[in-house]
Design a protein around this motif. Structure first.
Motif, mmCIF file in Angstrom:
data_model
loop_
_atom_site.group_PDB
_atom_site.id
_atom_site.type_symbol
_atom_site.label_atom_id
_atom_site.label_comp_id
_atom_site.label_asym_id
_atom_site.label_seq_id
_atom_site.Cartn_x
_atom_site.Cartn_y
_atom_site.Cartn_z
ATOM 1 N N ARG A 91 79.104 109.480 55.643
ATOM 2 C CA ARG A 91 78.817 109.584 54.212
ATOM 3 C C ARG A 91 78.322 110.989 53.868
ATOM 4 N N ARG A 92 77.369 111.483 54.640
ATOM 5 C CA ARG A 92 76.786 112.801 54.350
ATOM 6 C C ARG A 92 77.791 113.934 54.560
ATOM 7 N N THR A 93 78.689 113.778 55.530
ATOM 8 C CA THR A 93 79.714 114.800 55.740
ATOM 9 C C THR A 93 80.612 114.891 54.512
ATOM 10 N N ASP A 175 80.168 113.153 36.965
ATOM 11 C CA ASP A 175 78.784 113.370 37.390
ATOM 12 C C ASP A 175 78.662 113.061 38.885
ATOM 13 N N SER A 176 77.439 113.120 39.384
ATOM 14 C CA SER A 176 77.226 112.939 40.823
ATOM 15 C C SER A 176 77.585 111.539 41.297
ATOM 16 N N ARG A 177 77.674 110.561 40.365
ATOM 17 C CA ARG A 177 78.073 109.212 40.773
ATOM 18 C C ARG A 177 79.497 109.206 41.280
ATOM 19 N N ASP A 178 80.345 110.099 40.747
ATOM 20 C CA ASP A 178 81.714 110.188 41.230
ATOM 21 C C ASP A 178 81.736 110.651 42.689
ATOM 22 N N ASP A 179 80.891 111.639 43.028
ATOM 23 C CA ASP A 179 80.794 112.101 44.407
ATOM 24 C C ASP A 179 80.325 110.967 45.312
ATOM 25 N N ALA A 180 79.328 110.211 44.861
ATOM 26 C CA ALA A 180 78.817 109.089 45.650
ATOM 27 C C ALA A 180 79.896 108.035 45.836
ATOM 28 N N ALA A 181 80.710 107.804 44.815
ATOM 29 C CA ALA A 181 81.784 106.814 44.921
ATOM 30 C C ALA A 181 82.815 107.241 45.965
ATOM 31 N N VAL A 182 83.127 108.525 46.017
ATOM 32 C CA VAL A 182 84.073 109.022 47.023
ATOM 33 C C VAL A 182 83.479 108.836 48.419
ATOM 34 N N ALA A 183 82.229 109.240 48.595
ATOM 35 C CA ALA A 183 81.581 109.105 49.912
ATOM 36 C C ALA A 183 81.499 107.640 50.326
ATOM 37 N N ASP A 184 81.142 106.758 49.391
ATOM 38 C CA ASP A 184 81.080 105.321 49.698
ATOM 39 C C ASP A 184 82.452 104.778 50.085
ATOM 40 N N ALA A 185 83.494 105.218 49.393
ATOM 41 C CA ALA A 185 84.849 104.753 49.706
ATOM 42 C C ALA A 185 85.262 105.185 51.111
ATOM 43 N N VAL A 186 84.932 106.413 51.488
ATOM 44 C CA VAL A 186 85.259 106.890 52.842
ATOM 45 C C VAL A 186 84.597 105.986 53.877
ATOM 46 N N VAL A 187 83.303 105.716 53.711
ATOM 47 C CA VAL A 187 82.585 104.878 54.663
ATOM 48 C C VAL A 187 83.156 103.462 54.675
ATOM 49 N N ARG A 188 83.374 102.895 53.510
ATOM 50 C CA ARG A 188 83.855 101.521 53.418
ATOM 51 C C ARG A 188 85.225 101.372 54.089
ATOM 52 N N ILE A 189 86.156 102.270 53.762
ATOM 53 C CA ILE A 189 87.497 102.186 54.317
ATOM 54 C C ILE A 189 87.507 102.437 55.809
ATOM 55 N N ALA A 190 86.781 103.466 56.248
ATOM 56 C CA ALA A 190 86.762 103.786 57.683
ATOM 57 C C ALA A 190 86.128 102.681 58.509
ATOM 58 N N PHE A 191 84.993 102.193 58.072
ATOM 59 C CA PHE A 191 84.257 101.244 58.908
ATOM 60 C C PHE A 191 84.764 99.816 58.774
ATOM 61 N N ALA A 192 85.559 99.544 57.741
ATOM 62 C CA ALA A 192 86.215 98.235 57.677
ATOM 63 C C ALA A 192 87.189 98.107 58.843
ATOM 64 N N GLY A 193 87.756 99.220 59.254
ATOM 65 C CA GLY A 193 88.693 99.209 60.376
ATOM 66 C C GLY A 193 88.043 99.441 61.734
ATOM 67 N N LEU A 194 86.814 99.960 61.741
ATOM 68 C CA LEU A 194 86.163 100.294 63.007
ATOM 69 C C LEU A 194 85.176 99.231 63.484
ATOM 70 N N ARG A 195 84.453 98.645 62.553
ATOM 71 C CA ARG A 195 83.406 97.684 62.958
ATOM 72 C C ARG A 195 83.992 96.405 63.515
ATOM 73 N N THR A 196 83.203 95.750 64.389
ATOM 74 C CA THR A 196 83.613 94.443 64.917
ATOM 75 C C THR A 196 83.489 93.409 63.829
#
Length: 196
Positions: A91-93, A175-196
């Motif tokens: 997320r932070r990256t 606004d900054s919420r758009d940036d947060a939405a992008v970061a959240d989407a990256v985490v959600r999409i990536a970890f939906a495929g990675l987590r058990t």
């Protein structure tokens, strides 16, 4: 009597112009003359602030790398289960990439043609390795799917994050919420495929 135009550039404002020109023309395709024209100041004024074009590159890439490595020092990146730490780093990256878009874009485009570029590439590999180590720990803790290849997952994760530099335009974000939405989407999409 006409007064000569004063050099109002600071090292930071000159760096901003240099990064824009490097990203537009490529570092190798940029001359000090190009930088002088873009800044609207003489080459000697540029040399008042920096020794060389490569010094500008080093400063710009350092800014991007400092932002990325700073993430690894955050408490949420150092404490807790590896998968939670990995989600934080991911997320932070994405957030750092968007906040420092021109600088990170430049970092992603270096080719290794100069000492500074080779240094930057080595530092990027070091950052990638630390994230890969987190993926390995998360798998060992049983939080990642057992069929996930850690090296491939690292590359895909960074491929997704780094692609933001190709399409994200801060002037379109409301606004900054758009940036947060992008970061959240990256985490959600990536970890939906990675987590058990």
């Amino acid at each position: 009597m006409t007064m000569a135009k004063r050099d109002t550039y600071t090292p930071d404002t000159l760096l901003t112009v240099a990064v824009r020109v490097f990203n537009e023309r490529g570092y190798d395709g940029t001359s000090m003359e190009h930088l002088s024209q873009a800044a609207g100041i003489s080459k000697s004024s540029i040399y008042h602030h920096v020794r060389s074009k490569e010094e500008l590159l080093h400063r710009a890439i350092s800014r991007a790398l400092d932002g990325l490595f700073g993430i690894l020092d955050e408490p949420a990146a150092r404490e807790g289960r590896a998968v939670v730490r990995l989600e934080h780093v991911t997320r932070r990256t994405a957030e750092v990439l968007m906040a420092e878009l021109p600088y990170v874009t430049l970092l992603l485009r270096v080719h290794g043609n100069t000492d500074t570029e080779r240094w930057a590439m080595a530092r990027r590999r070091e950052f990638d390795q630390q994230v890969s180590d987190l993926l390995t720990r998360a798998a060992a803790e049983g939080d990642l799917r057992p069929d996930v290849d850690v090296r491939l997952a690292t590359r895909l994760l960074f491929g997704m994050i780094n692609s933001i530099a190709e399409w994200y335009r801060p002037e379109r974000a409301s606004d900054s919420r758009d940036d947060a939405a992008v970061a959240d989407a990256v985490v959600r999409i990536a970890f939906a495929g990675l987590r058990t």
